[in-house]
Design a protein around this motif. Structure first.
Motif, mmCIF file in Angstrom:
data_model
loop_
_atom_site.group_PDB
_atom_site.id
_atom_site.type_symbol
_atom_site.label_atom_id
_atom_site.label_comp_id
_atom_site.label_asym_id
_atom_site.label_seq_id
_atom_site.Cartn_x
_atom_site.Cartn_y
_atom_site.Cartn_z
ATOM 1 N N ALA A 80 0.844 -1.198 0.000
ATOM 2 C CA ALA A 80 0.000 0.000 0.000
ATOM 3 C C ALA A 80 0.876 1.244 0.000
ATOM 4 C CB ALA A 80 -0.918 -0.005 1.220
ATOM 5 N N LEU A 81 1.963 1.201 0.790
ATOM 6 C CA LEU A 81 2.880 2.343 0.843
ATOM 7 C C LEU A 81 3.480 2.630 -0.520
ATOM 8 C CD1 LEU A 81 4.935 2.033 4.152
ATOM 9 C CD2 LEU A 81 3.432 3.914 3.446
ATOM 10 N N LEU A 82 3.925 1.548 -1.184
ATOM 11 C CA LEU A 82 4.509 1.705 -2.518
ATOM 12 C C LEU A 82 3.492 2.316 -3.479
ATOM 13 C CD1 LEU A 82 6.334 -1.756 -2.913
ATOM 14 C CD2 LEU A 82 7.406 0.496 -2.545
ATOM 15 N N LEU A 83 2.251 1.827 -3.389
ATOM 16 C CA LEU A 83 1.206 2.289 -4.313
ATOM 17 C C LEU A 83 0.830 3.754 -4.045
ATOM 18 C CD1 LEU A 83 -0.895 -0.996 -4.314
ATOM 19 C CD2 LEU A 83 0.309 -0.021 -6.283
ATOM 20 N N MET A 84 0.785 4.112 -2.763
ATOM 21 C CA MET A 84 0.497 5.518 -2.419
ATOM 22 C C MET A 84 1.566 6.426 -3.009
ATOM 23 S SD MET A 84 -0.364 5.298 1.596
ATOM 24 C CE MET A 84 -1.487 4.050 2.173
ATOM 25 N N LYS A 85 2.827 5.999 -2.818
ATOM 26 C CA LYS A 85 3.940 6.827 -3.320
ATOM 27 C C LYS A 85 3.866 6.972 -4.821
ATOM 28 C CE LYS A 85 7.287 6.352 0.341
ATOM 29 N NZ LYS A 85 7.805 5.119 0.943
ATOM 30 N N ALA A 86 3.459 5.902 -5.497
ATOM 31 C CA ALA A 86 3.432 5.927 -6.959
ATOM 32 C C ALA A 86 2.207 6.663 -7.517
ATOM 33 C CB ALA A 86 3.476 4.501 -7.501
ATOM 34 N N PHE A 87 1.055 6.518 -6.881
ATOM 35 C CA PHE A 87 -0.187 6.973 -7.540
ATOM 36 C C PHE A 87 -0.965 8.056 -6.815
ATOM 37 C CE2 PHE A 87 0.444 2.555 -9.081
ATOM 38 C CZ PHE A 87 0.673 2.873 -10.431
ATOM 39 N N TRP A 88 -0.554 8.445 -5.623
ATOM 40 C CA TRP A 88 -1.251 9.535 -4.930
ATOM 41 C C TRP A 88 -0.494 10.832 -5.117
ATOM 42 C CZ3 TRP A 88 -3.146 7.792 0.604
ATOM 43 C CH2 TRP A 88 -4.179 6.846 0.455
ATOM 44 N N PRO A 89 -1.141 11.984 -5.264
ATOM 45 C CA PRO A 89 -2.572 12.051 -5.468
ATOM 46 C C PRO A 89 -2.964 11.436 -6.816
ATOM 47 C CG PRO A 89 -1.587 14.214 -5.793
ATOM 48 C CD PRO A 89 -0.498 13.308 -5.340
ATOM 49 N N GLY A 90 -4.111 10.761 -6.848
ATOM 50 C CA GLY A 90 -4.546 10.144 -8.098
ATOM 51 C C GLY A 90 -5.715 9.209 -7.905
ATOM 52 N N PRO A 91 -6.217 8.634 -9.012
ATOM 53 C CA PRO A 91 -7.483 7.887 -8.974
ATOM 54 C C PRO A 91 -7.344 6.454 -8.476
ATOM 55 C CG PRO A 91 -6.696 8.004 -11.218
ATOM 56 C CD PRO A 91 -5.717 8.785 -10.382
ATOM 57 N N LEU A 92 -6.765 6.296 -7.282
ATOM 58 C CA LEU A 92 -6.603 4.969 -6.686
ATOM 59 C C LEU A 92 -7.094 4.989 -5.247
ATOM 60 C CD1 LEU A 92 -5.484 2.051 -6.739
ATOM 61 C CD2 LEU A 92 -3.311 2.997 -5.897
ATOM 62 N N THR A 93 -8.109 4.165 -4.957
ATOM 63 C CA THR A 93 -8.622 4.019 -3.592
ATOM 64 C C THR A 93 -8.085 2.722 -3.022
ATOM 65 O OG1 THR A 93 -10.637 5.238 -4.107
ATOM 66 C CG2 THR A 93 -10.739 3.747 -2.219
ATOM 67 N N LEU A 94 -7.472 2.814 -1.838
ATOM 68 C CA LEU A 94 -6.907 1.616 -1.209
ATOM 69 C C LEU A 94 -7.774 1.195 -0.029
ATOM 70 C CD1 LEU A 94 -3.165 2.749 -1.299
ATOM 71 C CD2 LEU A 94 -4.236 0.984 -2.733
ATOM 72 N N ILE A 95 -8.221 -0.064 -0.067
ATOM 73 C CA ILE A 95 -9.018 -0.600 1.038
ATOM 74 C C ILE A 95 -8.058 -1.224 2.048
ATOM 75 C CG2 ILE A 95 -10.832 -2.235 1.706
ATOM 76 C CD1 ILE A 95 -11.895 -0.156 -0.236
ATOM 77 N N MET A 96 -8.085 -0.692 3.257
ATOM 78 C CA MET A 96 -7.196 -1.181 4.324
ATOM 79 C C MET A 96 -8.002 -1.369 5.605
ATOM 80 S SD MET A 96 -3.876 1.234 3.494
ATOM 81 C CE MET A 96 -4.798 2.713 3.094
ATOM 82 N N LYS A 97 -7.350 -2.000 6.603
ATOM 83 C CA LYS A 97 -8.030 -2.239 7.870
ATOM 84 C C LYS A 97 -8.129 -0.915 8.625
ATOM 85 C CE LYS A 97 -8.134 -5.770 11.408
ATOM 86 N NZ LYS A 97 -8.145 -4.877 12.581
ATOM 87 N N ALA A 98 -9.354 -0.558 9.041
ATOM 88 C CA ALA A 98 -9.566 0.734 9.699
ATOM 89 C C ALA A 98 -9.214 0.660 11.178
ATOM 90 C CB ALA A 98 -11.023 1.147 9.549
ATOM 91 N N LYS A 99 -8.708 1.777 11.721
ATOM 92 C CA LYS A 99 -8.489 1.860 13.171
ATOM 93 C C LYS A 99 -9.848 1.975 13.837
ATOM 94 C CE LYS A 99 -4.095 3.664 14.503
ATOM 95 N NZ LYS A 99 -3.246 4.843 14.599
#
Ligand code: TXA
Ligand code: MG
Length: 344
Positions: free
Chosen positions: A87-106
């Protein structure tokens, strides 16, 4: 309720418009704003009463969770229990941008209605100056689904939001037409390899370059109970009043189909590349230049909405292949058509 629309672009002095939007959000109201994909209807994601107003205004089923929009990377650990390496790699590559990441919520950090009872949450950082300015001024997470009435195509222009939500929301920030025109890619990174729950502007190929294998379920896989799903994908979506039929993007074939439908007494609307303009449909809505997928995705929802304003009794829409962003376009087209193909 009166719905105001403020134009926010580089040329006008928009300080006041943003301040009003921020004040409304801080007071537990909803505000529509543009993103690079489609217009969103936002509320402060930690305020449950405010978030409920989104569901009310849209007529959205309450079991369909909302995407949370953030303006900075630093906010991610505030709402996410564990951030997977990928997820970290993807955020760095595509944010800001049209990618929503589903992760475990606090637990207990976001309003209950945001996640609709799921242990996960979808986060994204939109790539649009208006959305980012709003988020950075507000300094709070914003829950925002697309700003359409449930069952209508997502809005790609402020007038679409007006058509659907006039009188139901206090403010629309009008930043002109959105660039991408279809919703973000939704990627579940709670599983390994990650699974695409909704195809979008960030394609399988682009994701795989950064994070290795990614699963894009086929239609039959997606309907199996064991495959992770976006709850929203089960609702019918995007369908205009008149039935939509898909047809191969081939001028002689489409010309023939139009002629034969007209002979049967139909009034025909055609959604197709610009080069199909003169083949005799009663109404024509161009996708743009043939083979230009960016233009096609930018125009798709506007064209579908335009069909609903005509007296067409049948709609034909030409298709594209499933490569790259074509997968996302075909996903939306198939929904609009209920998977029906034109047959002679
Ligand atoms: O481009 C976009 O994503 C736009 C803009 C406004 O950001 N938003 C958008 O939101 O399309 P919405 O609510 O119309 O679609 C969100 C999709 C739905 O299919 C929903 O079920 C899914 O994402 N989703 C949200 N949270 C989820 C979760 N925790 N797990 C699985 N799917 C989720
Ligand atoms: Mg939506």
């Amino acid at each position: 309720m009166e719905t105001k629309r403020f134009i926010v672009d580089n040329n006008s002095n928009c300080e006041k418009s943003y301040t009003q939007a921020v004040d409304l959000l801080n007071n537990g109201e909803v505000v529509a704003f543009p993103t690079e994909t489609v217009y969103g209807l936002g509320a402060v994601a930690t305020n449950d009463e405010a978030v409920k107003k989104i569901f009310e205004a849209k007529g959205r089923p309450s079991d369909n969770p909302l995407i949370v929009h953030i303006g900075t990377m630093e906010e991610v650990p505030l709402y996410i229990e564990e951030i997977p390496e990928k997820a970290l790699l993807l955020m760095k590559a595509f944010w800001p941008g049209p990618l929503t990441l589903i992760m475990k919520a606090k637990n207990g950090c976001l309003a209950e209605s945001v996640t609709a009872g799921l242990p996960t949450v979808g986060l994204r950082m939109p790539d649009h100056e208006v959305a980012l300015t709003l988020l950075k001024m507000l300094k709070k997470p914003v829950a925002a689904p697309s700003a359409n009435r449930s069952g209508k195509p997502s809005p790609t222009k402020a007038v679409h939001v007006e058509e659907d939500l006039q009188g139901r929301i206090p403010l629309i920030l009008d930043g002109g037409a959105t660039g991408i025109g279809i919703e973000s890619t939704v990627l579940d990174v709670t599983v390994n390899p990650p699974v695409i729950l909704r195809p979008g502007g960030v394609t399988k190929e682009m994701l795989e370059e950064v994070a290795g294998e990614v699963i894009q379920p086929t239609k039959s896989q997606a309907s199996q109970a064991s495959t992770p799903k976006a709850p929203g994908m089960k609702y019918t979506h995007y369908a205009p009043e008149a039935p939509v039929y898909l047809i191969e993007s081939n001028i002689p074939k489409v010309r023939h189909a139009v002629a034969s439908l007209k002979e049967q007494g139909h009034s025909v609307a055609l959604l197709a590349p610009s080069s199909f303009e003169k083949i005799g449909a009663d109404y024509f809505f161009p996708f743009g230049d043939e083979g230009d997928l960016e233009q096609m995705s930018a125009n798709l929802y506007d064209d579908l909405r335009a069909c609903d304003k005509t007296a067409a009794t049948i709609i034909l829409a030409t298709t594209t292949n499933n490569d790259g962003v074509g997968a996302a376009i075909m996903n939306r087209l198939e929904k609009a058509a209920g998977e029906k193909w034109y047959k002679e």
